[in-house]
Each structure stands twice: as structure tokens, then as C-alpha cells.
Scaffold this motif. Structure first.
Motif, PDB file in Angstrom:
ATOM      1  N   LEU A 157       0.813  -1.225   0.000  1.00  0.00           N
ATOM      2  CA  LEU A 157       0.000   0.000   0.000  1.00  0.00           C
ATOM      3  C   LEU A 157       0.842   1.269   0.000  1.00  0.00           C
ATOM      4  O   LEU A 157       0.397   2.316  -0.499  1.00  0.00           O
ATOM      5  N   GLN A 158       2.034   1.194   0.560  1.00  0.00           N
ATOM      6  CA  GLN A 158       2.893   2.370   0.620  1.00  0.00           C
ATOM      7  C   GLN A 158       3.335   2.846  -0.764  1.00  0.00           C
ATOM      8  O   GLN A 158       3.703   4.008  -0.932  1.00  0.00           O
ATOM      9  N   HIS A 159       3.300   1.946  -1.762  1.00  0.00           N
ATOM     10  CA  HIS A 159       3.929   2.265  -3.042  1.00  0.00           C
ATOM     11  C   HIS A 159       3.031   2.069  -4.264  1.00  0.00           C
ATOM     12  O   HIS A 159       3.443   2.400  -5.377  1.00  0.00           O
ATOM     13  N   LEU A 160       1.824   1.537  -4.093  1.00  0.00           N
ATOM     14  CA  LEU A 160       0.972   1.248  -5.247  1.00  0.00           C
ATOM     15  C   LEU A 160       0.594   2.501  -6.017  1.00  0.00           C
ATOM     16  O   LEU A 160       0.225   3.521  -5.430  1.00  0.00           O
ATOM     17  N   GLN A 161       0.677   2.393  -7.346  1.00  0.00           N
ATOM     18  CA  GLN A 161       0.299   3.491  -8.229  1.00  0.00           C
ATOM     19  C   GLN A 161      -1.011   3.199  -8.958  1.00  0.00           C
ATOM     20  O   GLN A 161      -1.776   4.110  -9.268  1.00  0.00           O
ATOM     21  N   ASP A 162      -1.243   1.936  -9.261  1.00  0.00           N
ATOM     22  CA  ASP A 162      -2.456   1.537  -9.987  1.00  0.00           C
ATOM     23  C   ASP A 162      -3.672   1.678  -9.065  1.00  0.00           C
ATOM     24  O   ASP A 162      -3.751   1.026  -8.021  1.00  0.00           O
ATOM     25  N   VAL A 163      -4.621   2.501  -9.450  1.00  0.00           N
ATOM     26  CA  VAL A 163      -5.778   2.804  -8.604  1.00  0.00           C
ATOM     27  C   VAL A 163      -6.632   1.567  -8.356  1.00  0.00           C
ATOM     28  O   VAL A 163      -7.110   1.336  -7.234  1.00  0.00           O
TER      29      VAL A 163
END
Length: 334
Positions: A34-40
Motif C-alpha cells: 500500500l505504501q507504493h501502489l500506483q495503480d488505482v
């Protein structure tokens, strides 16, 4: 959840304890993602997973508190470094949810056979439903992103057939010459898929692990996963059902570990235990002698590997002891 004055059985204690420990462990990985996810879209699913995991942990803590039962230590934020760079890509995080569902759904279904208190049955039934819904969402999203490889197709049979009881045909059916049937093809394909995801997972952990003993253990696990994939792939190739299985590099270049060494070793040991069960399922539906031999040997390999991991955990004082009843033999000794 219904209130009950009935004491927990050993089976219920075991299932609650195991479910709690494993949920606290996987929570660490989801928090890192969760700290790094970019894909919504992927982030939305991971957020749902975290809510579900937190809910399960909270409800089990409430049950233990009500029963005056010690709450397991499990794993916490002390086992993750949320400031560490991303180790896996967004696509792997989605694969992690999908693969997790393949493990957790059978776990909850199996638990329902073991609990007898209605409040616990209701709780685990709710867990099973929620996990199934999340797995369906992750599968749909993987399909939409072209991530999920489907098992091979086949021509539909024209009629129902029975195996003829003739010694020569029985030998052919159980031997190595007969083409693979659909049950066997499925187990081999799923085995490749399972180990491909596990291989990526291991590669990431090897990349960031600084402890030599643990890194050596993970490298053994990588070789074992590759060995299984090679065996399965060769068997499928011989029957023209599948040619290779690409393993996408869903890793970053980070060498900073987001996870404690204890968490890393525990999760790999847990995966080894699950692998033994999966191989047992494959063995149970395989009627060709060569397949049975392969699966039997691999069970021995995985059990040996898993025991090595448990030994390291115990030697370092990292293995939380499962709840145990009173050893009454001690009372009989003079």
C-alpha cells in the motif's frame, strides 16, 4: 456474533491461533504494498484486503479476550519498515492477492469442518464469503490486465466412457505412455502457476536479505521451486499441452528489506507447509505411475526444506509455540 459459554475445543483453539498468526504475517506484506501502489484499481483491492485482515485479527482477539486466553504475539508493525522502497511491482501485489485467495479459501472451508461452536462457525463462514469475493475481484482484474494464464483447452468428448477392465489396458492407464487426463493436466498447470508466483516472491526476499544463513535457505527454496516448474513443464510439453511458462520480472532493484528476518523465514516456512498439502492433493488425483513418483519425491523434498526452515526459527527463538494442553505424563512421573 452469538455469545456462548461453551469452552473452546482444541480444534477451535488451533484454527483461531493459526488464522491469527497468518493474518498478522500477511498484513505486513499488504501494508508494504500500500505504501507504493500506483495503480488505482489494484490499490483499491489491497485496501479491501487490509480491512478484511484487520477485521479478522480484531475479532479473533475479542474471542481470545472473552475466553481469557493469551493473545498470540504474531507479527506487527515492528516487522515491517514502511520507509523502505518498493520491493515488488503493482502487478505482483495483485498476484499476491490472487494466490493468497487460492490458499485462504480452502483454509476457511476446512476450518468449517472443525469448529462446533455456532458463533465460530458463523465467523469463519463470513471469512470464507469475504475472501471468496475478494478472490473473484482479483481474478477479474488480473484477466482485464492480461495477467492470468488459463489452463489448456481441449476438445469436448462426444460421450461418456469407462475404463475397460483388461490387464493390458490397466497397465497402459497407470503407466507412463497414456496421455495425461484433465485432472492431471490441471494439477501440473496449477503447480507451475503456483511456483512461478512463489519464485518471484523468493527472488525479492533473497534480494534484500542480509543474513547469510537465511539467504542460503531462501536460495535453496528458489532452486526447489525451479525444479518443480521444470518437472511440470516437461510433462506438459511431452503431451503438447503447454510450451513454457514465462515468469515476468515483477521486482524492483531495491536492496533495502521492508521485512524482518523473522517474518521472512516464517512466511517461507508457512508456504512450505501449504506446498506439502498442495502436492498431496495432486498426488491423490494422479493415476500415472510416473506422476505419482514425481509428486511423492517432491513431497519429501519440500518437507525436508520446510523442516530446515523451522529448525532455524527454533534455534533463533523466533518460533511461537502453538497452544498445548497439559502434559499429564508429567504427573505420573515419580
Amino acid at each position: 456474533m452469538e455469545k456462548s459459554n461453551i469452552k473452546l475445543t482444541t480444534a477451535e483453539i488451533a484454527t483461531l491461533w493459526k488464522t491469527y498468526i497468518h493474518n498478522t504475517a500477511v498484513r505486513c506484506f499488504y501494508k508494504h504494498f500500500l505504501q507504493h501502489l500506483q495503480d488505482v484499481e489494484i490499490k483499491s483491492i489491497i485496501e479491501e484486503v487490509v480491512v478484511l485482515v484487520e477485521t479478522v485479527i480484531g475479532k479473533i482477539e475479542a474471542i481470545f479476550e472473552k475466553e481469557n486466553f493469551p493473545i498470540p504475539k504474531g507479527f506487527s508493525d515492528k516487522d515491517i519498515d514502511l520507509s523502505a522502497p518498493a520491493l515488488y511491482t503493482d502487478l505482483f501485489a495483485l498476484s499476491f492477492v490472487y494466490r493468497g485467495g487460492q490458499i485462504i479459501i480452502p483454509h476457511y472451508a476446512n476450518v468449517l469442518q472443525k469448529v462446533t461452536r455456532i458463533d465460530l462457525y458463523t465467523f469463519f463462514a463470513e471469512c470464507l464469503y469475504s475472501e471468496t469475493e475478494l478472490h473473484k475481484k482479483s481474478l477479474n482484474l488480473m484477466l482485464s490486465k492480461g495477467l492470468n494464464d488459463r489452463p489448456p483447452n481441449m476438445e469436448y468428448p462426444k460421450s461418456v466412457e469407462f475404463i475397460q477392465h483388461q490387464p493390458s489396458l490397466i497397465n497402459t492407464w497407470l503407466g507412463e505412455k497414456r496421455p495425461l487426463n484433465t485432472l492431471e493436466i490441471t494439477e501440473l498447470f496449477v503447480g507451475i502457476e503456483r511456483n512461478a508466483i512463489g519464485l518471484i516472491f523468493l527472488m525479492g526476499l533473497i534480494q534484500v536479505t542480509k543474513d547469510k544463513e537465511i539467504k542460503d535457505h531462501l536460495l535453496k527454496g528458489k532452486k526447489l521451486a525451479e525444479k518443480k516448474m521444470d518437472i511440470y513443464d516437461k510433462l506438459l510439453r511431452e503431451n503438447d499441452h503447454l510450451i513454457g511458462f514465462p515468469v515476468p520480472m515483477e521486482l524492483t532493484n531495491s536492496t533495502i528489506s521492508p521485512f524482518s528476518e523473522r517474518l521472512i523465514l516464517f512466511i517461507i516456512s508457512a508456504i512450505s507447509q501449504i506446498s506439502v498439502s498442495a502436492l498431496g492433493d495432486s498426488l491423490s488425483v494422479s493415476m500415472r505411475k510416473d506422476l505419482a513418483a514425481h509428486f511423492s519425491l517432491l513431497v519429501a523434498d519440500v518437507m525436508k526444506y520446510g523442516n530446515e526452515g523451522l529448525k532455524i526459527l527454533i534455534e533463533r527463538g523466533w518460533m511461537e509455540k502453538p497452544p498445548q494442553p497439559i502434559d499429564r505424563n508429567k504427573f505420573y512421573k515419580s
